[in-house]
Write a protein that holds these residues in place. Structure first.
Motif, PDB file in Angstrom:
ATOM      1  N   GLN A   1       0.839  -1.186   0.000  1.00 34.64           N
ATOM      2  CA  GLN A   1       0.000   0.000   0.000  1.00 34.64           C
ATOM      3  C   GLN A   1       0.880   1.244   0.000  1.00 34.64           C
ATOM      4  O   GLN A   1       1.865   1.319   0.733  1.00 34.64           O
ATOM      5  N   VAL A   2       0.531   2.204  -0.823  1.00 35.93           N
ATOM      6  CA  VAL A   2       1.264   3.463  -0.913  1.00 35.93           C
ATOM      7  C   VAL A   2       0.312   4.601  -0.564  1.00 35.93           C
ATOM      8  O   VAL A   2      -0.800   4.667  -1.083  1.00 35.93           O
ATOM      9  N   GLN A   3       0.752   5.486   0.304  1.00 36.41           N
ATOM     10  CA  GLN A   3      -0.016   6.695   0.613  1.00 36.41           C
ATOM     11  C   GLN A   3       0.732   7.887   0.045  1.00 36.41           C
ATOM     12  O   GLN A   3       1.951   8.001   0.212  1.00 36.41           O
ATOM     13  N   LEU A   4      -0.012   8.777  -0.611  1.00 38.73           N
ATOM     14  CA  LEU A   4       0.582   9.900  -1.318  1.00 38.73           C
ATOM     15  C   LEU A   4       0.070  11.210  -0.735  1.00 38.73           C
ATOM     16  O   LEU A   4      -1.140  11.358  -0.516  1.00 38.73           O
ATOM     17  N   VAL A   5       0.987  12.145  -0.494  1.00 38.27           N
ATOM     18  CA  VAL A   5       0.612  13.445   0.052  1.00 38.27           C
ATOM     19  C   VAL A   5       1.256  14.538  -0.777  1.00 38.27           C
ATOM     20  O   VAL A   5       2.499  14.635  -0.840  1.00 38.27           O
ATOM     21  N   SER A  31       9.043   1.038  -7.160  1.00 41.18           N
ATOM     22  CA  SER A  31       8.406   0.026  -7.993  1.00 41.18           C
ATOM     23  C   SER A  31       7.180   0.572  -8.715  1.00 41.18           C
ATOM     24  O   SER A  31       6.534  -0.164  -9.475  1.00 41.18           O
ATOM     25  N   TYR A  32       6.863   1.839  -8.516  1.00 40.50           N
ATOM     26  CA  TYR A  32       5.698   2.461  -9.128  1.00 40.50           C
ATOM     27  C   TYR A  32       6.090   3.493 -10.171  1.00 40.50           C
ATOM     28  O   TYR A  32       7.006   4.299  -9.946  1.00 40.50           O
ATOM     29  N   SER A  33       5.385   3.471 -11.282  1.00 45.34           N
ATOM     30  CA  SER A  33       5.389   4.618 -12.173  1.00 45.34           C
ATOM     31  C   SER A  33       4.512   5.681 -11.522  1.00 45.34           C
ATOM     32  O   SER A  33       3.551   5.360 -10.813  1.00 45.34           O
ATOM     33  N   PHE A  47      -4.957  14.247 -17.603  1.00 47.69           N
ATOM     34  CA  PHE A  47      -3.558  13.861 -17.500  1.00 47.69           C
ATOM     35  C   PHE A  47      -2.653  15.070 -17.694  1.00 47.69           C
ATOM     36  O   PHE A  47      -2.905  15.909 -18.560  1.00 47.69           O
ATOM     37  N   VAL A  48      -1.562  15.121 -16.915  1.00 43.89           N
ATOM     38  CA  VAL A  48      -0.573  16.184 -17.047  1.00 43.89           C
ATOM     39  C   VAL A  48       0.782  15.614 -17.447  1.00 43.89           C
ATOM     40  O   VAL A  48       1.369  16.022 -18.445  1.00 43.89           O
ATOM     41  N   ALA A  49       1.313  14.668 -16.659  1.00 47.08           N
ATOM     42  CA  ALA A  49       2.651  14.135 -16.913  1.00 47.08           C
ATOM     43  C   ALA A  49       2.806  12.802 -16.205  1.00 47.08           C
ATOM     44  O   ALA A  49       2.123  12.519 -15.228  1.00 47.08           O
ATOM     45  N   THR A  50       3.734  11.989 -16.718  1.00 41.19           N
ATOM     46  CA  THR A  50       4.027  10.717 -16.099  1.00 41.19           C
ATOM     47  C   THR A  50       5.512  10.420 -16.213  1.00 41.19           C
ATOM     48  O   THR A  50       6.191  10.936 -17.108  1.00 41.19           O
ATOM     49  N   ILE A  51       6.010   9.591 -15.295  1.00 37.97           N
ATOM     50  CA  ILE A  51       7.421   9.235 -15.263  1.00 37.97           C
ATOM     51  C   ILE A  51       7.557   7.767 -14.874  1.00 37.97           C
ATOM     52  O   ILE A  51       6.780   7.262 -14.058  1.00 37.97           O
ATOM     53  N   ASN A  52       8.536   7.079 -15.453  1.00 42.36           N
ATOM     54  CA  ASN A  52       8.678   5.657 -15.165  1.00 42.36           C
ATOM     55  C   ASN A  52       9.380   5.440 -13.823  1.00 42.36           C
ATOM     56  O   ASN A  52       9.730   6.395 -13.125  1.00 42.36           O
ATOM     57  N   ARG A  53       9.593   4.173 -13.482  1.00 42.59           N
ATOM     58  CA  ARG A  53      10.071   3.821 -12.138  1.00 42.59           C
ATOM     59  C   ARG A  53      11.423   4.415 -11.798  1.00 42.59           C
ATOM     60  O   ARG A  53      11.687   4.804 -10.658  1.00 42.59           O
ATOM     61  N   ILE A  54      12.314   4.488 -12.778  1.00 39.98           N
ATOM     62  CA  ILE A  54      13.665   4.972 -12.476  1.00 39.98           C
ATOM     63  C   ILE A  54      13.858   6.414 -12.912  1.00 39.98           C
ATOM     64  O   ILE A  54      14.940   6.983 -12.729  1.00 39.98           O
ATOM     65  N   GLY A  55      12.830   7.014 -13.501  1.00 39.91           N
ATOM     66  CA  GLY A  55      12.923   8.409 -13.887  1.00 39.91           C
ATOM     67  C   GLY A  55      13.560   8.657 -15.233  1.00 39.91           C
ATOM     68  O   GLY A  55      13.828   9.800 -15.597  1.00 39.91           O
ATOM     69  N   GLY A  56      13.786   7.591 -15.990  1.00 36.34           N
ATOM     70  CA  GLY A  56      14.462   7.757 -17.265  1.00 36.34           C
ATOM     71  C   GLY A  56      13.542   8.060 -18.433  1.00 36.34           C
ATOM     72  O   GLY A  56      14.004   8.363 -19.530  1.00 36.34           O
ATOM     73  N   SER A  57      12.250   7.969 -18.204  1.00 34.18           N
ATOM     74  CA  SER A  57      11.296   8.188 -19.282  1.00 34.18           C
ATOM     75  C   SER A  57      10.136   9.029 -18.770  1.00 34.18           C
ATOM     76  O   SER A  57       9.565   8.736 -17.716  1.00 34.18           O
ATOM     77  N   ALA A  98       0.048   6.802  -8.325  1.00 31.15           N
ATOM     78  CA  ALA A  98       1.047   5.749  -8.473  1.00 31.15           C
ATOM     79  C   ALA A  98       0.450   4.561  -9.204  1.00 31.15           C
ATOM     80  O   ALA A  98      -0.679   4.137  -8.901  1.00 31.15           O
ATOM     81  N   ALA A  99       1.211   4.006 -10.134  1.00 32.10           N
ATOM     82  CA  ALA A  99       0.760   2.872 -10.930  1.00 32.10           C
ATOM     83  C   ALA A  99       1.769   1.735 -10.841  1.00 32.10           C
ATOM     84  O   ALA A  99       2.956   1.958 -11.056  1.00 32.10           O
ATOM     85  N   ARG A 100       1.276   0.534 -10.566  1.00 25.93           N
ATOM     86  CA  ARG A 100       2.171  -0.646 -10.537  1.00 25.93           C
ATOM     87  C   ARG A 100       2.670  -0.970 -11.938  1.00 25.93           C
ATOM     88  O   ARG A 100       3.777  -1.489 -12.102  1.00 25.93           O
ATOM     89  N   ARG A 101       1.862  -0.679 -12.914  1.00 31.13           N
ATOM     90  CA  ARG A 101       2.262  -0.954 -14.284  1.00 31.13           C
ATOM     91  C   ARG A 101       3.067   0.219 -14.816  1.00 31.13           C
ATOM     92  O   ARG A 101       3.414   1.139 -14.098  1.00 31.13           O
ATOM     93  N   GLY A 102       3.349   0.224 -16.076  1.00 29.45           N
ATOM     94  CA  GLY A 102       4.172   1.248 -16.688  1.00 29.45           C
ATOM     95  C   GLY A 102       3.488   2.594 -16.719  1.00 29.45           C
ATOM     96  O   GLY A 102       2.293   2.707 -16.410  1.00 29.45           O
ATOM     97  N   PRO A 103       4.209   3.631 -17.108  1.00 31.48           N
ATOM     98  CA  PRO A 103       3.629   4.972 -17.194  1.00 31.48           C
ATOM     99  C   PRO A 103       2.399   4.979 -18.098  1.00 31.48           C
ATOM    100  O   PRO A 103       2.363   4.281 -19.111  1.00 31.48           O
TER     101      PRO A 103
END
Length: 123
Positions: A1-5, A31-33, A47-57, A98-103
């Protein structure tokens, strides 16, 4: 579980800059996009923007491309949205997710959401 603030919202003049942040709890942040969405009064969440797990995309909505930058710091469990050349039409509540799958550009792909932070751009 992830909580976001989310934090960092506020009032800014048109043409100005603002950075909003989203802090995540838990040890699995990397582990989350991550994505940013916004919702203006009387409008649907978009939608505004998205980033992958390591920030490279990263990927942006056309309306913010070249003005907004999404980034993340996995050591701090935080994702950022730096906004510049702000316009009145950027006024909205900004949500991180947060998404478990890709961006993804689809809100349905995200598993966890923050409560949002208000950004108001005065003209």
């Amino acid at each position: 579980q992830v909580q976001l603030v989310e934090s960092g919202g506020g009032l800014v003049q048109a043409g100005g800059s603002l950075q909003v942040s989203c802090a995540a709890s838990g040890r699995t942040f990397s582990s989350y996009s991550m994505g940013w969405f916004r919702q203006a009064p009387g409008k649907e969440r978009e939608f505004v923007a998205t980033i992958n797990r390591i920030g490279g995309s990263t990927y942006y909505a056309d309306s913010v491309k070249g003005r907004f930058t999404i980034s993340r710091d996995n050591a701090k469990n935080t994702v950022y949205l730096h906004m510049s050349s702000l316009k009145s039409e950027d006024t909205a509540v900004y949500y991180c997710a947060a998404a478990r799958r890709g961006p993804s550009t689809s809100a349905a792909s995200y598993d966890h959401w923050g409560q949002g932070t208000q950004v108001t751009v005065s003209s």
